[in-house]
Design a protein around this motif. Structure first.
Motif, PDB file in Angstrom:
ATOM      1  N   PRO A   1       0.827  -1.208   0.000  1.00 22.00           N
ATOM      2  CA  PRO A   1       0.000   0.000   0.000  1.00 22.00           C
ATOM      3  C   PRO A   1       0.862   1.258   0.000  1.00 22.00           C
ATOM      4  CG  PRO A   1      -0.745  -1.548   1.659  1.00 22.00           C
ATOM      5  CD  PRO A   1       0.551  -2.070   1.134  1.00 22.00           C
ATOM      6  N   ALA A   2       0.385   2.269  -0.686  1.00 23.78           N
ATOM      7  CA  ALA A   2       1.094   3.544  -0.727  1.00 23.78           C
ATOM      8  C   ALA A   2       0.774   4.372   0.512  1.00 23.78           C
ATOM      9  CB  ALA A   2       0.705   4.317  -1.981  1.00 23.78           C
TER      10      ALA A   2
ATOM     11  N   ASN B   1     -13.467   6.078   6.635  1.00 25.08           N
ATOM     12  CA  ASN B   1     -13.941   6.876   5.505  1.00 25.08           C
ATOM     13  C   ASN B   1     -12.777   7.488   4.717  1.00 25.08           C
ATOM     14  OD1 ASN B   1     -16.613   6.314   6.123  1.00 25.08           O
ATOM     15  ND2 ASN B   1     -16.859   8.139   7.361  1.00 25.08           N
ATOM     16  N   VAL B   2     -11.710   7.883   5.406  1.00 24.63           N
ATOM     17  CA  VAL B   2     -10.518   8.400   4.719  1.00 24.63           C
ATOM     18  C   VAL B   2      -9.914   7.302   3.839  1.00 24.63           C
ATOM     19  CG1 VAL B   2      -8.136   9.183   5.060  1.00 24.63           C
ATOM     20  CG2 VAL B   2      -9.992  10.215   6.370  1.00 24.63           C
ATOM     21  N   ALA B   3      -9.821   6.073   4.363  1.00 24.74           N
ATOM     22  CA  ALA B   3      -9.287   4.955   3.584  1.00 24.74           C
ATOM     23  C   ALA B   3     -10.143   4.697   2.348  1.00 24.74           C
ATOM     24  CB  ALA B   3      -9.182   3.702   4.449  1.00 24.74           C
ATOM     25  N   VAL B   4     -11.456   4.745   2.504  1.00 23.84           N
ATOM     26  CA  VAL B   4     -12.356   4.566   1.361  1.00 23.84           C
ATOM     27  C   VAL B   4     -12.112   5.664   0.329  1.00 23.84           C
ATOM     28  CG1 VAL B   4     -14.782   4.661   0.623  1.00 23.84           C
ATOM     29  CG2 VAL B   4     -14.139   3.323   2.638  1.00 23.84           C
ATOM     30  N   GLY B   5     -12.032   6.903   0.785  1.00 22.01           N
ATOM     31  CA  GLY B   5     -11.794   8.020  -0.136  1.00 22.01           C
ATOM     32  C   GLY B   5     -10.476   7.894  -0.885  1.00 22.01           C
ATOM     33  N   LEU B   6      -9.429   7.486  -0.187  1.00 21.87           N
ATOM     34  CA  LEU B   6      -8.123   7.337  -0.832  1.00 21.87           C
ATOM     35  C   LEU B   6      -8.136   6.249  -1.902  1.00 21.87           C
ATOM     36  CD1 LEU B   6      -5.794   7.755   2.266  1.00 21.87           C
ATOM     37  CD2 LEU B   6      -5.928   9.284   0.280  1.00 21.87           C
TER      38      LEU B   6
ATOM     39  N   ARG C   1     -10.737   5.262  -3.569  1.00 25.71           N
ATOM     40  CA  ARG C   1     -11.566   5.752  -4.689  1.00 25.71           C
ATOM     41  C   ARG C   1     -10.812   6.760  -5.543  1.00 25.71           C
ATOM     42  NH1 ARG C   1     -17.640   6.358  -2.046  1.00 25.71           N
ATOM     43  NH2 ARG C   1     -17.913   4.112  -1.639  1.00 25.71           N
ATOM     44  N   LEU C   2      -9.815   7.412  -4.948  1.00 29.30           N
ATOM     45  CA  LEU C   2      -8.967   8.335  -5.713  1.00 29.30           C
ATOM     46  C   LEU C   2      -7.814   7.609  -6.411  1.00 29.30           C
ATOM     47  CD1 LEU C   2      -8.828  11.328  -3.214  1.00 29.30           C
ATOM     48  CD2 LEU C   2      -9.949  11.279  -5.458  1.00 29.30           C
ATOM     49  N   GLY C   3      -7.757   6.282  -6.236  1.00 28.75           N
ATOM     50  CA  GLY C   3      -6.764   5.495  -6.949  1.00 28.75           C
ATOM     51  C   GLY C   3      -5.508   5.159  -6.168  1.00 28.75           C
TER      52      GLY C   3
ATOM     53  N   GLU D   1     -14.046  -2.139  -1.422  1.00 27.41           N
ATOM     54  CA  GLU D   1     -13.363  -0.885  -1.773  1.00 27.41           C
ATOM     55  C   GLU D   1     -11.881  -1.101  -2.063  1.00 27.41           C
ATOM     56  OE1 GLU D   1     -14.672   2.012  -2.307  1.00 27.41           O
ATOM     57  OE2 GLU D   1     -16.681   1.743  -1.492  1.00 27.41           O
ATOM     58  N   SER D   2     -11.397  -2.362  -1.998  1.00 28.32           N
ATOM     59  CA  SER D   2      -9.981  -2.705  -2.228  1.00 28.32           C
ATOM     60  C   SER D   2      -9.053  -2.122  -1.165  1.00 28.32           C
ATOM     61  CB  SER D   2      -9.525  -2.273  -3.628  1.00 28.32           C
ATOM     62  OG  SER D   2     -10.306  -2.902  -4.609  1.00 28.32           O
TER      63      SER D   2
END
Length: 82
Positions: free
Chosen positions: A12-13, A43-48, A50-52, A77-78
């Motif tokens: 993970p990045a 929610n931050v992890a989900v957003g990140l 979704r931003l790739g 959400e991977s």
């Protein structure tokens, strides 16, 4: 074999550390709630993702229905929970 797969996979990045919890959202009828995955770090992890961004979440998840709900949502959400 699992170690071989992990060794070749890109790590993970970004790793988000914090809670994952269930929000109970009230519906129209009094006392009627719907459980939704939540918590700011989750929610931050989900957003990140979704931003790739390749994202991992470090959080303790219960071994019950809510914990399984969080794991299922993270997998969809991977988000890496390993």
């Amino acid at each position: 074999m699992i170690e071989a797969v992990r060794a070749t996979a890109r790590p993970p990045a970004v790793t988000v550390i914090g809670e994952a919890l269930i929000d109970l959202v009230q519906l129209d009828a009094p006392g009627d709630y719907r459980a939704r995955p939540g918590g700011s770090p989750f929610n931050v992890a989900v957003g990140l993702t979704r931003l790739g961004h390749r994202t991992a979440l470090m959080a303790r998840l219960a071994d019950n229905t809510f914990g399984r709900m969080l794991r299922t949502h993270a997998a969809a959400e991977s988000i890496d929970l390993t």
